[in-house]
Motif scaffolding. Structure first.
Motif, PDB file in Angstrom:
ATOM      1  N   ALA A  87       0.807  -1.227   0.000  1.00  0.00           N
ATOM      2  CA  ALA A  87       0.000   0.000   0.000  1.00  0.00           C
ATOM      3  C   ALA A  87       0.844   1.283   0.000  1.00  0.00           C
ATOM      4  N   GLU A  88       2.166   1.143   0.151  1.00  0.00           N
ATOM      5  CA  GLU A  88       3.032   2.311   0.107  1.00  0.00           C
ATOM      6  C   GLU A  88       3.482   2.590  -1.325  1.00  0.00           C
ATOM      7  N   THR A  89       4.256   3.660  -1.458  1.00  0.00           N
ATOM      8  CA  THR A  89       4.756   4.080  -2.770  1.00  0.00           C
ATOM      9  C   THR A  89       6.262   3.852  -2.850  1.00  0.00           C
ATOM     10  N   VAL A  90       6.714   3.440  -4.015  1.00  0.00           N
ATOM     11  CA  VAL A  90       8.143   3.208  -4.223  1.00  0.00           C
ATOM     12  C   VAL A  90       8.546   3.781  -5.577  1.00  0.00           C
ATOM     13  N   THR A  91       9.777   4.260  -5.648  1.00  0.00           N
ATOM     14  CA  THR A  91      10.302   4.812  -6.898  1.00  0.00           C
ATOM     15  C   THR A  91      11.572   4.080  -7.300  1.00  0.00           C
ATOM     16  N   ARG A 101      -1.689   2.681 -11.477  1.00  0.00           N
ATOM     17  CA  ARG A 101      -0.845   2.957 -10.308  1.00  0.00           C
ATOM     18  C   ARG A 101       0.617   3.241 -10.685  1.00  0.00           C
ATOM     19  N   PHE A 102       0.927   3.140 -11.955  1.00  0.00           N
ATOM     20  CA  PHE A 102       2.303   3.317 -12.405  1.00  0.00           C
ATOM     21  C   PHE A 102       2.451   4.662 -13.111  1.00  0.00           C
ATOM     22  N   SER A 103       3.487   5.379 -12.767  1.00  0.00           N
ATOM     23  CA  SER A 103       3.764   6.630 -13.444  1.00  0.00           C
ATOM     24  C   SER A 103       5.282   6.808 -13.543  1.00  0.00           C
ATOM     25  N   VAL A 104       5.685   7.676 -14.467  1.00  0.00           N
ATOM     26  CA  VAL A 104       7.112   7.919 -14.633  1.00  0.00           C
ATOM     27  C   VAL A 104       7.414   9.380 -14.379  1.00  0.00           C
ATOM     28  N   ASN A 105       8.667   9.626 -14.025  1.00  0.00           N
ATOM     29  CA  ASN A 105       9.201  10.978 -13.947  1.00  0.00           C
ATOM     30  C   ASN A 105      10.313  11.050 -14.991  1.00  0.00           C
ATOM     31  N   PHE A 106       9.984  11.644 -16.128  1.00  0.00           N
ATOM     32  CA  PHE A 106      10.906  11.708 -17.247  1.00  0.00           C
ATOM     33  C   PHE A 106      11.584  13.069 -17.250  1.00  0.00           C
ATOM     34  N   ILE A 139       5.601   3.512  -8.327  1.00  0.00           N
ATOM     35  CA  ILE A 139       4.495   2.575  -8.129  1.00  0.00           C
ATOM     36  C   ILE A 139       3.753   3.012  -6.873  1.00  0.00           C
ATOM     37  N   SER A 140       2.506   3.374  -7.042  1.00  0.00           N
ATOM     38  CA  SER A 140       1.677   3.823  -5.922  1.00  0.00           C
ATOM     39  C   SER A 140       0.819   2.667  -5.418  1.00  0.00           C
ATOM     40  N   ASP A 141       0.461   2.732  -4.132  1.00  0.00           N
ATOM     41  CA  ASP A 141      -0.412   1.704  -3.549  1.00  0.00           C
ATOM     42  C   ASP A 141       0.105   0.304  -3.905  1.00  0.00           C
ATOM     43  N   THR A 146      16.042  -4.025 -11.394  1.00  0.00           N
ATOM     44  CA  THR A 146      15.875  -3.797  -9.959  1.00  0.00           C
ATOM     45  C   THR A 146      14.883  -4.824  -9.444  1.00  0.00           C
ATOM     46  N   LYS A 147      15.286  -5.567  -8.448  1.00  0.00           N
ATOM     47  CA  LYS A 147      14.385  -6.561  -7.858  1.00  0.00           C
ATOM     48  C   LYS A 147      13.564  -5.908  -6.761  1.00  0.00           C
ATOM     49  N   LEU A 148      12.264  -5.873  -6.962  1.00  0.00           N
ATOM     50  CA  LEU A 148      11.367  -5.231  -6.007  1.00  0.00           C
ATOM     51  C   LEU A 148      10.668  -6.283  -5.147  1.00  0.00           C
ATOM     52  N   SER A 149      10.765  -6.130  -3.845  1.00  0.00           N
ATOM     53  CA  SER A 149      10.043  -6.981  -2.897  1.00  0.00           C
ATOM     54  C   SER A 149       8.934  -6.153  -2.266  1.00  0.00           C
ATOM     55  N   VAL A 150       7.784  -6.781  -2.047  1.00  0.00           N
ATOM     56  CA  VAL A 150       6.660  -6.109  -1.415  1.00  0.00           C
ATOM     57  C   VAL A 150       6.334  -6.846  -0.122  1.00  0.00           C
ATOM     58  N   LYS A 151       6.379  -6.127   0.984  1.00  0.00           N
ATOM     59  CA  LYS A 151       6.143  -6.734   2.288  1.00  0.00           C
ATOM     60  C   LYS A 151       4.688  -6.551   2.699  1.00  0.00           C
ATOM     61  N   PRO A 152       4.050  -7.632   3.160  1.00  0.00           N
ATOM     62  CA  PRO A 152       2.637  -7.520   3.573  1.00  0.00           C
ATOM     63  C   PRO A 152       2.489  -6.785   4.899  1.00  0.00           C
TER      64      PRO A 152
END
Lengths: 117, 117
Positions: free
Chosen positions: B16-20, B63-68, B79-81, B111-117
């Protein structure tokens, strides 16, 4: 229907053997590719082919050869397999006339995991 | 030659958090395309989002957006939420405007992204 399909999904073979991986796309794209993903997940282009031009990455050994019977197929032949050839091989396709690449993403197959023992 | 750099080999985010995720690239071209691909454990390569270099507006897909940042040659993915299903390898990729070898997709190392519950 699967857009880009490649077979087999897994391939285990011994050193020195010759093997092929098949790829077919039903998206009507005119350009197809082979990528190699190594054990560190790095993806590197091996070939691109748009039925007019074959572009070979100069680092690819000549034991690897793409063969395209028609626009919808691009098979990968590997001769005299070596341990270092073990990797996941991805086929992909996109729209691209050869002059311009356009904003056309690559559509990937599900990969073939090749293990050379 | 164009290069793509992802400086974060691994990232972690709470559900539910945001990551860049960061991505920088090097090119002498003025027109090109940028992509983010996701590769879950299933090995499938999935297009997440794409951006044309000539568009100043940042691309968004749910939920996906870029900063170009063209001048800085930076293309980060937000990645939001975050959801558990977002856990995957994320690859930043560059594609030149012109065809031929410049039209090949060049990938960062992921980049390997892990999501913690």
């Amino acid at each position: 229907d699967t857009a880009v399909s490649q077979t087999p999904k897994y391939l285990v073979t011994q050193m020195g053997n010759d093997k092929s991986i098949k790829c077919e796309q039903n998206l009507g794209h005119d350009t197809m590719y082979w990528y190699k993903q190594d054990s560190k997940k790095f993806l590197k282009i091996m070939f691109s082919y748009n039925n007019k031009e074959l572009i070979i990455n100069e680092t690819v050994p000549n034991r690897f050869s793409p063969k395209s019977p028609d626009k919808a197929h691009l098979n990968l032949h590997i001769n005299s397999l070596e341990l270092g050839d073990s990797a996941v091989y991805f086929c992909a396709s996109s729209q691209g006339t050869g002059t311009y690449s356009y904003n056309s993403p690559l559509h990937f197959g599900n990969g073939t995991r090749l293990t050379v023992t | 030659a164009q290069t793509v750099t992802q400086s974060q080999p691994e990232m972690s985010v709470q559900e539910a958090e945001t990551v860049t995720l960061s991505c920088t690239y090097d090119t002498s071209e003025s027109d090109y395309y940028l992509f983010w691909y996701k590769q879950p454990p299933s090995r499938q390569m999935i297009l997440v989002i794409r951006q044309e270099a000539y568009k100043q507006q940042n691309a968004t897909e749910n939920r996906f957006s870029v900063n170009f940042q063209k001048a800085a040659k930076s293309f980060s993915l937000k990645i939001s939420d975050s959801q558990l299903g977002d856990a995957a390898m994320y690859f930043c990729a560059y594609r030149g405007f012109y065809g031929g070898s410049q039209g090949n997709l060049i990938f960062g190392k992921g980049t390997k992204l892990s999501v913690k519950p």
